[in-house]
Design an enzyme around this catalytic site. Structure first.
Site, mmCIF file in Angstrom:
data_model
loop_
_atom_site.group_PDB
_atom_site.id
_atom_site.type_symbol
_atom_site.label_atom_id
_atom_site.label_comp_id
_atom_site.label_asym_id
_atom_site.label_seq_id
_atom_site.Cartn_x
_atom_site.Cartn_y
_atom_site.Cartn_z
ATOM 1 N N ASN A 6 0.965 -1.332 0.137
ATOM 2 C CA ASN A 6 -0.004 -0.301 0.074
ATOM 3 C C ASN A 6 0.845 1.310 0.315
ATOM 4 O O ASN A 6 0.973 2.082 1.047
ATOM 5 C CB ASN A 6 -0.762 -0.090 1.605
ATOM 6 C CG ASN A 6 -2.262 0.714 1.589
ATOM 7 O OD1 ASN A 6 -1.772 1.832 0.486
ATOM 8 N ND2 ASN A 6 -2.391 1.058 2.132
ATOM 9 N N LYS A 13 3.412 1.210 2.694
ATOM 10 C CA LYS A 13 2.930 0.134 4.217
ATOM 11 C C LYS A 13 3.226 -1.950 3.008
ATOM 12 O O LYS A 13 2.661 -1.479 1.987
ATOM 13 C CB LYS A 13 1.661 0.235 4.631
ATOM 14 C CG LYS A 13 1.260 1.160 5.712
ATOM 15 C CD LYS A 13 -0.246 1.397 6.009
ATOM 16 C CE LYS A 13 -0.064 2.672 6.637
ATOM 17 N NZ LYS A 13 -1.298 3.143 6.235
ATOM 18 N N ASP A 146 -9.729 0.235 -4.628
ATOM 19 C CA ASP A 146 -10.213 0.554 -3.820
ATOM 20 C C ASP A 146 -11.724 1.586 -4.294
ATOM 21 O O ASP A 146 -12.885 1.762 -3.796
ATOM 22 C CB ASP A 146 -9.979 2.605 -2.986
ATOM 23 C CG ASP A 146 -9.651 2.089 -2.148
ATOM 24 O OD1 ASP A 146 -10.257 1.202 -0.642
ATOM 25 O OD2 ASP A 146 -7.830 2.162 -1.392
ATOM 26 N N HIS A 204 -16.407 4.611 8.073
ATOM 27 C CA HIS A 204 -14.741 4.672 7.898
ATOM 28 C C HIS A 204 -14.284 5.667 7.983
ATOM 29 O O HIS A 204 -13.586 6.843 6.958
ATOM 30 C CB HIS A 204 -14.652 4.126 6.402
ATOM 31 C CG HIS A 204 -12.892 4.071 5.973
ATOM 32 N ND1 HIS A 204 -12.109 2.608 6.060
ATOM 33 C CD2 HIS A 204 -11.922 4.992 6.092
ATOM 34 C CE1 HIS A 204 -11.047 3.230 5.694
ATOM 35 N NE2 HIS A 204 -10.664 4.409 5.967
ATOM 36 N N GLY A 208 -9.072 10.111 5.679
ATOM 37 C CA GLY A 208 -10.013 10.067 4.574
ATOM 38 C C GLY A 208 -10.402 9.599 5.201
ATOM 39 O O GLY A 208 -10.935 8.358 6.127
ATOM 40 N N ASP A 279 -4.529 16.161 12.882
ATOM 41 C CA ASP A 279 -4.435 14.378 13.078
ATOM 42 C C ASP A 279 -5.896 14.476 14.962
ATOM 43 O O ASP A 279 -5.976 15.623 15.412
ATOM 44 C CB ASP A 279 -3.761 14.348 13.933
ATOM 45 C CG ASP A 279 -3.007 12.673 14.269
ATOM 46 O OD1 ASP A 279 -4.040 12.828 15.308
ATOM 47 O OD2 ASP A 279 -2.414 12.117 14.290
ATOM 48 N N ARG A 281 -6.120 13.001 17.430
ATOM 49 C CA ARG A 281 -6.193 13.153 18.842
ATOM 50 C C ARG A 281 -5.468 14.732 18.898
ATOM 51 O O ARG A 281 -5.601 15.080 20.344
ATOM 52 C CB ARG A 281 -4.780 11.958 18.500
ATOM 53 C CG ARG A 281 -4.909 10.256 18.805
ATOM 54 C CD ARG A 281 -3.791 9.469 18.367
ATOM 55 N NE ARG A 281 -4.139 9.798 17.085
ATOM 56 C CZ ARG A 281 -2.410 8.568 16.290
ATOM 57 N NH1 ARG A 281 -2.585 7.705 17.039
ATOM 58 N NH2 ARG A 281 -2.665 9.246 15.225
ATOM 59 N N GLU A 375 -7.830 -4.257 5.238
ATOM 60 C CA GLU A 375 -7.754 -4.043 3.088
ATOM 61 C C GLU A 375 -6.411 -4.804 3.367
ATOM 62 O O GLU A 375 -6.819 -5.030 2.096
ATOM 63 C CB GLU A 375 -7.578 -2.447 2.789
ATOM 64 C CG GLU A 375 -8.806 -1.543 3.231
ATOM 65 C CD GLU A 375 -8.308 -0.171 4.027
ATOM 66 O OE1 GLU A 375 -7.336 0.151 4.534
ATOM 67 O OE2 GLU A 375 -8.441 0.878 3.754
HETATM 68 P P1 ADP Z 1 -5.512 6.639 6.674
HETATM 69 O O1 ADP Z 1 -5.190 4.860 6.832
HETATM 70 O O2 ADP Z 1 -6.569 6.690 6.455
HETATM 71 O O3 ADP Z 1 -3.887 7.226 6.693
HETATM 72 P P2 ADP Z 1 -5.795 6.230 9.898
HETATM 73 O O4 ADP Z 1 -7.216 4.752 8.916
HETATM 74 O O5 ADP Z 1 -5.267 5.523 9.824
HETATM 75 O O6 ADP Z 1 -6.102 6.664 8.788
HETATM 76 O O7 ADP Z 1 -6.528 7.295 10.850
HETATM 77 C C1 ADP Z 1 -6.308 8.466 10.917
HETATM 78 C C2 ADP Z 1 -7.330 8.480 11.875
HETATM 79 O O8 ADP Z 1 -7.253 8.662 13.271
HETATM 80 C C3 ADP Z 1 -5.982 10.546 12.684
HETATM 81 O O9 ADP Z 1 -6.583 11.656 12.398
HETATM 82 C C4 ADP Z 1 -5.617 9.675 14.042
HETATM 83 O O10 ADP Z 1 -6.085 11.063 14.954
HETATM 84 C C5 ADP Z 1 -6.885 8.940 14.418
HETATM 85 N N1 ADP Z 1 -7.010 7.746 15.094
HETATM 86 C C6 ADP Z 1 -5.830 7.067 15.810
HETATM 87 N N2 ADP Z 1 -5.786 6.460 16.643
HETATM 88 C C7 ADP Z 1 -6.885 6.890 17.557
HETATM 89 C C8 ADP Z 1 -7.030 7.128 18.696
HETATM 90 N N3 ADP Z 1 -6.657 6.298 19.720
HETATM 91 N N4 ADP Z 1 -7.847 8.375 19.848
HETATM 92 C C9 ADP Z 1 -8.550 8.978 18.289
HETATM 93 N N5 ADP Z 1 -8.725 9.369 17.142
HETATM 94 C C10 ADP Z 1 -7.547 8.470 16.355
#
Ligand code: ADP
Length: 389
Positions: A6, A13, A146, A204, A208, A279, A281, A375
């Site tokens: 990916n 990844k 996708d 989802h 994204g 982000d 978090r 995925e």
């Molecule tokens: P992508 O694969 O689209 O890059 P992810 O599915 O990994 O994204 O999601 C990334 C998002 O998930 C980020 O906004 C991150 O802050 C959020 N995220 C991951 N872990 C946590 C958590 N413990 N609490 C809140 N948000 C989280």
């Protein structure tokens, strides 16, 4: 073994699978990520789920080199050396590719023509296919899309209200995150029993974000459009936006198409609204009111799209959360579901706080679940199926 890649702009990844016997789900035996490309490159690898180690990569490590190092590592591990195929996540398959496909030069050329529909992802996905091809021209490579899961959307949810001449050129809704939705759909019968085949809305929510409405485990409606800019507010993308804003930016602010695209993909969404971060978090941890506002906006738009999807399905029998935010953020789920109480949705606060698989309150008429997305397993299964053929 099957290698799944990916590839994004600054990271690749990967996951390695042993194909299951007689069509069983392949099992993940190793994986990792090359990130920080090209300036701060690190390759982290793990066997099974525990032992992670970092392998140094040279300075200015571009994507083909990182992929070469991943291939070297896989082939250098005795249990993994028998590499039989590579599966790639490819974001856009246009209207043509409703199934995974073995890639050759002709297919690669077709996939190239979708680059402008997914400028943030498609070029990196295709570069990865080329990188593997130059490292090993003989290894079979498969592209998994996708967009493919949404091939079942009816015309009402597929077409866009633009002139016929535009539609003849492929302007329509394609939808994305299909590999994630396919995984969730495969888990629903175990999770929901009979209700799995009813009207299920899956959210989802990652960097994204999109929602998908399914009946009979097939996509009926999704919030993303011709490109991955549409629908929900995302980390750095605006989601649904008055196109007049884009005209204003070009005509009055003088942005060229390329600058406009860069701004729409990279500077909007949670980042644009908060001025602080994309982000979730970081936004949750901040006491800056702009961060709280951005999160509120995100949740409002997610709830609106879930409701719009329930309209398309004629109701809702279950709500499922997946991806980084959907699986891990109790405050975001609670803020979304609170806005949907009138549909009969209600969370159990303790289960929600614990990120439990089952989230609905005992007096909620509709099940609410978390299904962790996967995925890579969807891609490995598709490749294994193709190899059996
Ligand atoms: P992508 O694969 O689209 O890059 P992810 O599915 O990994 O994204 O999601 C990334 C998002 O998930 C980020 O906004 C991150 O802050 C959020 N995220 C991951 N872990 C946590 C958590 N413990 N609490 C809140 N948000 C989280």
């Amino acid at each position: 073994v099957i290698l799944v890649l990916n590839a994004g702009s600054s990271s690749v990844k990967f996951a390695v699978f042993e194909p299951g016997a007689d069509g069983a789900v392949p099992s993940r035996v190793a994986g990792g990520i090359a990130e920080g490309l090209p300036d701060r490159p690190v390759l982290s690898v793990r066997r099974g789920s525990v032992d992670t180690r970092s392998i140094p990569l040279g300075e200015n490590c571009v994507q083909p080199e990182a992929i070469g190092r991943i291939l070297d590592w896989v082939r250098g591990e005795p249990a993994l050396a028998a590499l039989s195929a590579v599966g790639h996540r490819v974001v856009h398959g246009g209207g043509e590719f409703g199934e995974p496909v073995r890639v050759d030069d002709r297919i690669l050329e077709r996939l190239e023509s979708f680059v402008s529909l997914a400028p943030l992802h498609q070029p990196h996905n295709l570069a990865a296919i080329r990188a593997v091809g130059s490292a090993d021209a003989a290894i079979p490579q498969f592209a998994c899309f996708d967009t493919a899961f949404h091939a079942t959307m009816p015309a009402l949810h597929r077409e866009l209200p633009v002139p016929a001449a535009w539609r003849a050129r492929g302007v329509r809704r394609y939808g994305f995150h299909g590999l994630s939705y396919e995984w969730v759909a495969s888990r629903l019968p175990d999770e929901l029993g009979e209700k799995a085949h009813g009207r299920v809305v899956v959210a989802h929510l990652g960097n994204g974000a999109s929602v998908c409405g399914m009946t009979q485990l097939r996509s009926v409606r999704t919030s993303m459009g011709m490109t991955a800019l549409d629908g929900l507010v995302m980390g750095t993308r605006p989601g649904a936006l008055d196109v007049g804003v884009a005209l204003f930016a070009m005509e009055t602010m003088g942005l060229q198409p390329r600058e406009l695209a860069r701004a729409l993909y990279n500077d909007c969404g949670l980042l644009g609204l908060s001025g602080v971060s994309n982000d979730v978090r970081t936004l949750l941890a901040s006491d800056d009111p702009r961060c709280a506002f951005a999160l509120d906006f995100f949740c409002e738009r997610a709830a609106q799209e879930i409701a719009a999807t329930a309209v398309a399905l004629g109701g809702i029998d279950a709500l499922v959360f997946t991806a980084g935010i959907g699986e891990n953020s109790p405050p975001v789920r609670s803020s979304i579901v609170r806005r949907l109480a009138w549909l009969g949705l209600k969370l159990d606060p303790d289960r929600n706080a614990a990120n439990s698989r089952e989230l609905q309150a005992s007096d909620s008429t509709i099940p609410i679940r978390i299904v962790a997305t996967d995925e890579e397993t969807v891609i490995a299964s598709a490749v294994a199926r193709q190899l059996r053929r």
